[in-house]
Write an enzyme that holds these catalytic residues in place. Structure first.
Site, mmCIF file in Angstrom:
data_model
loop_
_atom_site.group_PDB
_atom_site.id
_atom_site.type_symbol
_atom_site.label_atom_id
_atom_site.label_comp_id
_atom_site.label_asym_id
_atom_site.label_seq_id
_atom_site.Cartn_x
_atom_site.Cartn_y
_atom_site.Cartn_z
ATOM 1 N N CYS A 48 0.833 -1.200 0.000
ATOM 2 C CA CYS A 48 0.000 0.000 0.000
ATOM 3 C C CYS A 48 0.874 1.259 0.000
ATOM 4 C CB CYS A 48 -1.004 -0.036 1.159
ATOM 5 S SG CYS A 48 -2.339 1.167 0.997
ATOM 6 N N GLU A 64 -2.510 -9.117 3.226
ATOM 7 C CA GLU A 64 -2.806 -9.628 4.570
ATOM 8 C C GLU A 64 -4.287 -9.541 4.913
ATOM 9 O OE1 GLU A 64 -2.187 -5.225 5.360
ATOM 10 O OE2 GLU A 64 -1.550 -6.680 3.868
ATOM 11 N N HIS A 96 -3.865 -4.926 -0.095
ATOM 12 C CA HIS A 96 -3.428 -5.480 1.193
ATOM 13 C C HIS A 96 -3.533 -7.004 1.144
ATOM 14 C CE1 HIS A 96 -3.047 -1.812 3.615
ATOM 15 N NE2 HIS A 96 -3.968 -1.333 2.803
#
Length: 193
Positions: free
Chosen positions: A77, A177, A175
């Site tokens: 990001c 994750e 993202h």
């Protein structure tokens, strides 16, 4: 394997640390130059505003360290955006790892882009096992235009580079994750490079 998540005060570092732990690895949070240089893999997260994040990097000297790293580095990001040459947000000079600028989306689309969107034109081992048009989670108001370092693209009013690679440096606008099983696979691919 020694995995370091760069801790400079501008990242959602716990979520990436938990994602790594779910894959069976441990990561340390650090802003220490020697510890970062000695890592096998480095993750450079970032959430927030570009100019203040760059100031935090400069205050620790990490703005000089990161571009000289030789092991695989993954910017996430804002981390990816700071790896670029320039960011319109805060009129910020970046780390110049990626030879591209970061621009603000125009108002023809809702800004920021928040939510799930597709990645395509996948061109790297970072995306091994990921199918074209897989959905990833994004939250951002600025984007990287199409360029020669693009290894994935996304459409949001226009086609833009949602992932970049230059030598050992990788960047993703999304993202991983927070992007379910496919995002977890991308993190695994990076750690297994």
């Amino acid at each position: 394997m020694k995995i370091v998540i760069i801790n400079y005060g501008a990242g959602n570092i716990q979520s990436i640390k938990f994602a790594i732990k779910r894959l069976g690895y441990e990561a340390v949070l650090s802003h220490d130059e020697e510890e970062i240089r000695n890592a096998d893999k480095v993750i450079f997260p970032g959430v927030g505003e570009a100019s203040s994040a760059m100031e935090m990097l400069k205050s620790t000297g990490l703005d000089k360290v990161i571009p000289t790293l030789t092991q695989p580095v993954l910017g996430i990001c804002l981390g990816m955006q700071l790896m670029c040459k320039y960011c319109e947000e805060g009129d910020t000079k970046g780390l110049n790892i990626f030879d591209c600028d970061v621009l603000r989306f125009d108002e023809s689309e809702k800004v920021p882009q928040i939510g799930w969107n597709q990645i395509e034109n996948l061109k790297s081992d970072l995306f091994k096992g990921i199918k074209e048009k897989e959905y990833m989670y994004l939250v951002h108001s600025y984007y990287v235009p199409m360029n020669n370092e693009a290894i994935a693209t996304t459409n949001y009013g226009l086609k833009y580079a949602s992932a970049l690679q230059e030598k050992n440096f990788y960047g993703v606008q999304f993202h991983p994750e927070k992007s379910s099983k496919a995002g977890e696979q991308i993190v695994r691919n990076f750690l297994e490079m």
